[in-house]
Motif scaffolding. Structure first.
Motif, PDB file in Angstrom:
ATOM      1  N   HIS A   1       0.860  -1.184   0.000  1.00  0.00           N
ATOM      2  CA  HIS A   1       0.000   0.000   0.000  1.00  0.00           C
ATOM      3  C   HIS A   1       0.892   1.229   0.000  1.00  0.00           C
ATOM      4  N   ASP A   2       0.351   2.363  -0.414  1.00  0.00           N
ATOM      5  CA  ASP A   2       1.169   3.566  -0.493  1.00  0.00           C
ATOM      6  C   ASP A   2       1.564   4.133   0.871  1.00  0.00           C
ATOM      7  N   ASN A   3       1.082   3.512   1.947  1.00  0.00           N
ATOM      8  CA  ASN A   3       1.526   3.916   3.285  1.00  0.00           C
ATOM      9  C   ASN A   3       2.544   2.939   3.871  1.00  0.00           C
ATOM     10  N   GLY A   4       3.003   1.995   3.049  1.00  0.00           N
ATOM     11  CA  GLY A   4       4.044   1.067   3.465  1.00  0.00           C
ATOM     12  C   GLY A   4       3.564  -0.237   4.057  1.00  0.00           C
ATOM     13  N   THR A   5       2.266  -0.422   4.206  1.00  0.00           N
ATOM     14  CA  THR A   5       1.737  -1.664   4.771  1.00  0.00           C
ATOM     15  C   THR A   5       1.620  -2.727   3.675  1.00  0.00           C
ATOM     16  N   PRO A   6       1.626  -4.002   4.065  1.00  0.00           N
ATOM     17  CA  PRO A   6       1.487  -5.080   3.058  1.00  0.00           C
ATOM     18  C   PRO A   6       0.158  -4.980   2.324  1.00  0.00           C
ATOM     19  N   ILE A   7       0.163  -5.407   1.080  1.00  0.00           N
ATOM     20  CA  ILE A   7      -1.052  -5.332   0.262  1.00  0.00           C
ATOM     21  C   ILE A   7      -2.095  -6.317   0.782  1.00  0.00           C
ATOM     22  N   ALA A   8      -3.354  -5.899   0.711  1.00  0.00           N
ATOM     23  CA  ALA A   8      -4.482  -6.733   1.147  1.00  0.00           C
ATOM     24  C   ALA A   8      -5.294  -7.149  -0.081  1.00  0.00           C
TER      25      ALA A   8
END
Length: 169
Positions: A99-106
């Protein structure tokens, strides 16, 4: 007075709510095209395998073959992205989708970005996707913009030093 970041800068910094600064190295069009080509070869081999399996079953085999082609084309990237963040091609090139906030994609983001590959493909050979990547500061294709995702280089995990063995006396 600070100077504005260069347009060619491919490092994005994101600060989490906890105050941790993440440095994300964006992947450009060339490395992403190489990853796509690797995935294309894998999908073509899978298509050949499906044809080999269902070719001898007549009409039912043709139906199963077409269903398999649909599932491979549209859900191959989704399965790999939600299970490990990258397709085999991206993994081979050292890339990961986040994600564009650095979290893994869901799952929802992966579905959106991959179902919009049809729009990225228009009018021919991913022209719209390439154009949007070249215009976007973060090298995002249309699917990435809609899903709020980035393709970045995977950070290598630091090697752990081996602890010396204790000598018993």
């Amino acid at each position: 007075m600070s100077t504005p970041p260069a347009l060619a800068d491919t490092i994005r910094t994101y600060e989490t709510p906890e105050g941790v600064r993440l440095r994300l190295r964006l992947a450009g069009p060339v490395v992403r095209a190489c990853a796509w080509a690797i995935d294309l070869v894998i999908r073509l081999l899978l298509y050949a395998l499906v044809v080999g399996i269902f070719a001898f079953f007549g009409g039912v085999g043709t139906a199963l073959m077409l269903i398999s082609f649909f599932l491979l084309e549209w859900f191959y990237p989704v399965v790999f992205e939600i299970s490990g963040g990258a397709t085999p091609g991206k993994r081979a090139m050292g890339l990961v989708v986040i994600h564009d906030n650095g979290t893994p994609i869901a799952l929802p983001s992966s579905l959106i970005r991959n179902l919009l590959r049809g729009a990225d493909f228009l009018p021919l050979l991913y022209a719209a996707g390439l154009l949007s990547m070249l215009v976007s500061r973060d090298f995002q294709r249309l699917g990435d913009l809609a899903a709020g995702t980035l393709v970045v280089y995977r950070e290598r995990e630091p090697e752990r030093a081996e602890l010396p063995r204790a000598v018993s006396v």
